[in-house]
Scaffold this motif. Structure first.
Motif, PDB file in Angstrom:
ATOM      1  N   SER A 151       0.818  -1.209   0.000  1.00  0.00           N
ATOM      2  CA  SER A 151       0.000   0.000   0.000  1.00  0.00           C
ATOM      3  C   SER A 151       0.853   1.262   0.000  1.00  0.00           C
ATOM      4  O   SER A 151       0.475   2.275  -0.595  1.00  0.00           O
ATOM      5  N   ASP A 152       2.000   1.229   0.675  1.00  0.00           N
ATOM      6  CA  ASP A 152       2.891   2.395   0.671  1.00  0.00           C
ATOM      7  C   ASP A 152       3.359   2.699  -0.740  1.00  0.00           C
ATOM      8  O   ASP A 152       3.392   3.862  -1.174  1.00  0.00           O
ATOM      9  N   ARG A 178       1.899   1.913  -3.575  1.00  0.00           N
ATOM     10  CA  ARG A 178       0.773   2.420  -4.376  1.00  0.00           C
ATOM     11  C   ARG A 178       0.494   3.884  -4.058  1.00  0.00           C
ATOM     12  O   ARG A 178       0.223   4.686  -4.956  1.00  0.00           O
ATOM     13  N   THR A 179       0.567   4.238  -2.777  1.00  0.00           N
ATOM     14  CA  THR A 179       0.320   5.627  -2.382  1.00  0.00           C
ATOM     15  C   THR A 179       1.367   6.557  -2.982  1.00  0.00           C
ATOM     16  O   THR A 179       1.037   7.599  -3.564  1.00  0.00           O
ATOM     17  N   LYS A 237       1.008   6.876  -6.756  1.00  0.00           N
ATOM     18  CA  LYS A 237      -0.199   7.628  -7.098  1.00  0.00           C
ATOM     19  C   LYS A 237       0.033   9.128  -6.928  1.00  0.00           C
ATOM     20  O   LYS A 237      -0.372   9.936  -7.785  1.00  0.00           O
ATOM     21  N   ILE A 238       0.699   9.515  -5.841  1.00  0.00           N
ATOM     22  CA  ILE A 238       0.964  10.938  -5.599  1.00  0.00           C
ATOM     23  C   ILE A 238       1.886  11.496  -6.683  1.00  0.00           C
ATOM     24  O   ILE A 238       1.647  12.583  -7.225  1.00  0.00           O
ATOM     25  N   ASP A 275      -3.378  12.148   6.513  1.00  0.00           N
ATOM     26  CA  ASP A 275      -4.545  11.579   5.847  1.00  0.00           C
ATOM     27  C   ASP A 275      -4.421  10.047   5.838  1.00  0.00           C
ATOM     28  O   ASP A 275      -3.473   9.510   5.265  1.00  0.00           O
ATOM     29  N   GLU A 335      -5.936   7.908   4.151  1.00  0.00           N
ATOM     30  CA  GLU A 335      -6.032   7.347   2.812  1.00  0.00           C
ATOM     31  C   GLU A 335      -4.742   7.535   2.026  1.00  0.00           C
ATOM     32  O   GLU A 335      -4.487   6.818   1.060  1.00  0.00           O
ATOM     33  N   MET A 336      -3.932   8.507   2.414  1.00  0.00           N
ATOM     34  CA  MET A 336      -2.649   8.741   1.754  1.00  0.00           C
ATOM     35  C   MET A 336      -1.577   9.035   2.794  1.00  0.00           C
ATOM     36  O   MET A 336      -1.005  10.122   2.822  1.00  0.00           O
ATOM     37  N   ILE A 379       1.945   9.324   4.527  1.00  0.00           N
ATOM     38  CA  ILE A 379       3.303   9.450   4.011  1.00  0.00           C
ATOM     39  C   ILE A 379       4.187  10.041   5.104  1.00  0.00           C
ATOM     40  O   ILE A 379       3.780  10.973   5.816  1.00  0.00           O
TER      41      ILE A 379
END
Length: 507
Positions: free
Chosen positions: A123-124, A126-127, A130-131, A284, A286-287, A289
């Motif tokens: 998931s990290d 993908r985040t 995506k950013i 957040d 959902e994102m 970091i």
């Protein structure tokens, strides 16, 4: 010293026991391991590796076929040499093979795999990806940053014009231009003018050495039990480069926080770094970091967005200077599409079909990362009818596939025309498994859209604005040196003379 010898003896004993166990207790019903060359006990094929790894891997591909294995120390490595099997790895079983096999230098450079390049598929990852895509590499973001790219290209043309008649170091010129674009995208509103030049000089000093160290052979990568001793000092050296880059990042981040707090006023669109820091501060879910991930992403973008692109531009100019007829065709096309009373814009580049073919042919002959970044399956799998155990280091041999005589006509010749007449081979997106300079699947280079735009715009501008020749008495050296990136063995120097109709076109 006693600890050092004890560790080596322990490693040898464990390897012998493992080899005996495997030979005496093969798994029933399991497909065999791929074929491959015999090595020595403990050392594997390491003693037989020469200076030219790419040629050696190509020779082994010709001998053993589409897939082979070799042991490097006690690491099992599998090399994929055919488009069909590449598809199995990067498309059919991409979720299994999407993890990186990061060496010690890569882990040190990426804060333990906290970046996009070396992070596991999670998931990290993908985040972060995506950013990066949303804020820098989407169509809207690329359109919004066009004037920035254009300004840096024009600065490069102006610098060459002012020194017309003097040899130009292509690698340095292109690296500097690419780096200025990247820094402006990352923190252009935060560090500007002379300060930006100063920061750029510091980054240039470090980043090429850092990238080269990623490809340096390290005994601890082949015998993990020796990793804690860092016998060659690779980990220590890489940490030194990372600390140098961190000092730059920390300074820029501190400035960015002052802007966000209102201590320093600024206008205009937020830079990528500002977006990252705001996401971190918002926490957040959902994102999510972290600050360490932010620095790791910066390292990815600065390293990946400069070094390989600069190397490719140098190879393109080398191929053109070595093939005068191709150079003539490129400049004729530029004259017809742009005209000598105009400058190159990105809107011209889709019409430059022959230059596009030249770039593709250069990347076929000299792919920036010929073995791509090694992968590692997260569970035992079967490729081409052979078992590939969990944790194997998997190389995709793009350097061989793109010169395989069963796929390519006259594979060692520079023939851009092959990309004018065969549309199936004209794709950077990784869908044609015989042509993969940017990789394929989940791990395809995320910076592809920006790299393609910068390559074409800068090359077209340099070739349109100047005639180029080698210094007197010089010949083109076509040899390369491979670490993780395929560089030229000797730097390319060429002398420019103005080609455009009016001096103000160089302003």
């Amino acid at each position: 010293m006693d600890q050092y010898y004890t560790a080596i003896i322990s490693a040898l004993v464990m390897c012998i026991i493992w080899c005996i166990k495997i030979s005496l207790n093969p798994a029933r019903g399991t497909p065999p391991l791929p074929p491959g060359p015999r090595g020595l006990p403990i050392l594997g094929y390491l003693p037989f590796l020469g200076n030219n790894l790419l040629h050696q891997f190509a020779d082994l591909a010709q001998r053993y076929g589409p897939i082979y294995k070799l042991y490097l120390g006690n690491r099992l490595c599998v090399v994929i040499n055919s488009p069909t099997l590449v598809k199995e790895v990067v498309r059919d079983q991409d979720s299994i093979f999407a993890n990186r096999d990061a060496n010690i230098a890569a882990l040190a450079a990426s804060y333990g795999g906290k970046d996009i390049s070396f992070s596991p598929l999670n998931s990290d990852w993908r985040t972060m990806r995506k950013i990066l895509v949303r804020e820098v590499l989407s169509n809207n973001s690329l359109q919004g940053s066009y004037n920035l790219r254009k300004e840096e290209v024009r600065k490069a043309i102006n610098r060459v014009y002012k020194d017309a008649g003097k040899p130009v170091h292509f690698g340095e010129l292109s690296f500097r231009t690419e780096l200025n674009v990247i820094m402006n995208l990352l923190w252009g509103g935060i560090v500007e003018g002379e300060e930006c030049e100063r920061v750029g000089e510091k980054v240039r000093e470090v980043i090429t050495k850092l990238v080269d160290l990623l490809g340096k052979p390290n005994i601890a990568d082949f015998f993990p039990v020796l990793a804690r001793f860092d016998i060659q000092g690779v980990k220590k050296e890489m940490k030194g480069y990372v600390q140098s880059m961190e000092r730059i990042y920390d300074d820029v981040i501190a400035r960015c926080r002052k802007m966000s707090s209102g201590e320093i006023k600024r206008e205009g669109k937020k830079d990528f770094l500002q977006v990252l820091l705001e996401l971190q501060e918002k926490e957040d879910p959902e994102m999510p970091i972290s600050l360490r991930q932010i620095k790791a992403i910066l390292m990815d973008v600065v390293g990946g967005g400069t070094d390989t692109s600069a190397t490719t531009i140098e190879w393109v100019m080398t191929d053109l200077l070595n093939n005068p007829k191709a150079m003539e065709k490129v400049q004729k096309e530029l004259w017809e599409v742009v005209g000598l009373n105009n400058i190159v814009e990105e809107s011209h580049t889709p019409k430059l079909k022959y230059l596009d073919a030249v770039v593709k042919e250069t990347m076929r002959l000299h792919p920036p990362v010929p073995l791509l970044v090694p992968r590692s399956p997260n569970k035992t799998s079967v490729i081409g009818g052979y078992t590939v155990p969990k944790g194997t280091r998997v190389f995709i041999n793009v350097g061989w596939i793109q010169r395989d005589p069963s796929i390519w006509d006259s594979p060692s010749e520079f023939k851009p025309e092959r990309f004018l007449h065969d549309n199936e081979k004209c794709d950077f997106s990784g869908n044609n498994f015989h042509y993969l300079p940017f990789g394929s699947g989940r791990r395809i280079c995320p910076g592809l859209p920006l790299a393609e735009k910068m390559l074409m715009h800068l090359l077209a501008s340099l070739l349109h604005s100047f005639e180029w020749k080698l210094p007197d008495g010089e010949t083109v050296n076509m040899s390369g040196t491979f670490g993780i990136v395929l560089r030229k063995s000797t730097t390319l120097l060429a002398i420019p003379s103005p080609r455009l109709s009016e001096p103000n076109l160089y302003a």
